[in-house]
Scaffold this active site. Sequence first.
Site, PDB file in Angstrom:
ATOM      1  N   ARG A 169     -47.947 109.734  19.830  1.00  0.00           N
ATOM      2  CA  ARG A 169     -48.741 109.307  19.065  1.00  0.00           C
ATOM      3  C   ARG A 169     -48.792 107.753  18.828  1.00  0.00           C
ATOM      4  NH1 ARG A 169     -49.846 109.678  13.080  1.00  0.00           N
ATOM      5  NH2 ARG A 169     -51.955 108.467  13.182  1.00  0.00           N
ATOM      6  N   HIS A 215     -55.122 102.455  12.719  1.00  0.00           N
ATOM      7  CA  HIS A 215     -54.085 102.509  11.833  1.00  0.00           C
ATOM      8  C   HIS A 215     -53.847 101.087  11.080  1.00  0.00           C
ATOM      9  CE1 HIS A 215     -50.495 105.154  11.045  1.00  0.00           C
ATOM     10  NE2 HIS A 215     -50.258 104.077  10.319  1.00  0.00           N
ATOM     11  N   TYR A 226     -45.397 114.355   3.726  1.00  0.00           N
ATOM     12  CA  TYR A 226     -44.302 113.730   3.205  1.00  0.00           C
ATOM     13  C   TYR A 226     -43.608 114.651   1.980  1.00  0.00           C
ATOM     14  CZ  TYR A 226     -44.967 110.255   6.851  1.00  0.00           C
ATOM     15  OH  TYR A 226     -44.966 109.445   8.278  1.00  0.00           O
ATOM     16  N   GLU A 276     -54.943 108.549   8.025  1.00  0.00           N
ATOM     17  CA  GLU A 276     -54.966 108.453   6.389  1.00  0.00           C
ATOM     18  C   GLU A 276     -56.098 107.859   5.517  1.00  0.00           C
ATOM     19  OE1 GLU A 276     -50.791 107.278   5.618  1.00  0.00           O
ATOM     20  OE2 GLU A 276     -49.884 109.013   6.606  1.00  0.00           O
ATOM     21  N   GLU A 329     -47.745 113.395  11.468  1.00  0.00           N
ATOM     22  CA  GLU A 329     -46.671 112.581  10.792  1.00  0.00           C
ATOM     23  C   GLU A 329     -45.687 113.548   9.834  1.00  0.00           C
ATOM     24  OE1 GLU A 329     -47.389 108.866   9.020  1.00  0.00           O
ATOM     25  OE2 GLU A 329     -48.968 108.359  10.499  1.00  0.00           O
ATOM     26  N   ASN A 361     -50.755 114.898   8.164  1.00  0.00           N
ATOM     27  CA  ASN A 361     -49.472 114.125   7.849  1.00  0.00           C
ATOM     28  C   ASN A 361     -49.002 114.481   6.582  1.00  0.00           C
ATOM     29  OD1 ASN A 361     -50.182 112.425   9.986  1.00  0.00           O
ATOM     30  ND2 ASN A 361     -50.628 110.637   9.009  1.00  0.00           N
TER      31      ASN A 361
END
Length: 441
Positions: free
Chosen positions: A78, A122, A294, A167, A352, A292
């Site tokens: 990616r 991005h 985290y 995002e 991600e 994504n």
Amino acid sequence: MKPARTDFPEDFLFGAATAAYQIEGSAYGGAGPCHWDSFAATPGNVVRAEDGSVACDHYHRWEGDLDLMKDAGLDAYRFSTSWARVMPEGRGAVNAEGLDYYDRLVDGMLARGLKPFQTLYHWEMPSALADLGGWTNRDVAHWFADFAEVITRRIGDRVAAVATINEPWCVAWLSHFLGHHAPGKRDIRAAARAMHHVLLAHGAAVERLRGMGQPNLGIVLNFDHCTPASDSAADVLTTATQDAIFNRWFIEGITRGTYPAEALAGLAPHMPKDWQADMPLIGQKLDWLGVNYYSRHIHAFAPDTPWPHGRDVPGPLPKTQMGWEIYPEGLYGFLTRLSRDYVGDLPIYVTENGMANADEVLNGSVNDHVREDYLFAHLDATRRAIADGANVKGFFYWSLLDNYEWAFGYEKRFGLVHVDFETLQRLPKASYHALARAIAR
Ligand code: IFM
């Protein structure tokens, strides 16, 4: 738990992710300036005022970096294609060197058996467009669709998947309300406009590319597990508001044609006029969804602050170098919630997931076993979500390389591969080898 390829469906893809500004070196190859260059050049925004002008010099070292992925046995890569590199002024003139570079890069992936997963935005808003208001200007939607068309005409025949925006929460909220990322605004009106225009640009680009016959179009959203600091009604409401802004706004805009009431409670007075009329364009059908993930955050009511009346409270779990709590259960939760409540059987990719760690080279190696544990726990969460019905088709570790971590400069290391930012030498870490072994099992 030691994961193996055989724990996942046969067509499941293992990959790694990067982004253009974070690795390429924006000084090379005729790229135009972007809002991160000026944000970084302004005192107080970025650790040591570092920028992406050299980064990992992937612009020149891309072949070795692709080899690293091939050697680890990865199936997919990616990457992102910088708007400012392709169109230095954001509109009009195209940088032929930039297009040639992405052309070589995609061919290089294919030559190594890596499926190219492209992201169009991005975060390199060309400075010339930032001068016109960037994401707060409604025209950004057709500027972005034009850029999407230009790059797709060059490499669209060879990419496996295209994501419009990486995002949107960071693009809009983190950058225009919290002010942590470029352009560093802290203004609710700018934030409301960016929250809407980022999706409008997504919709306009999907419509344009689909009209050109480009297949496999998606978007990459980030999600953060929201936990109330207590079970008081005020903390629970604050948490629901944060969940609406972070986790529901974008997916509900796209899949339901509405924004959540808890978020509109504060944003409605600041939204662009007649925003409701844009919802059909925003709601273009997706071919896949990128997730994504985290961490989680704990939210408390903060009565002395304006809407959304919240503050973060430190949590008890072990934390990464970013100070983010390690909470794999949150990934399981989002994968199952998204498929149950929003996208059904639509293919989902974990686009991600990864951790920053204060890695050090000791006797020629980096023993980042803590990253290995983080990665394996999140792979296991993904496996469990699939077993419980989520149609997850792949997992991309963030990131292949240590790189430019935005406002944190080069201080936070997310890579499977260590980068010495003096010599730019690459050194695969223990986690790289552990992932390679898992994929081979
Ligand atoms: O480095 C970033 C990336 O650019 C977007 N997602 C989160 C990563 C870690 O902060």
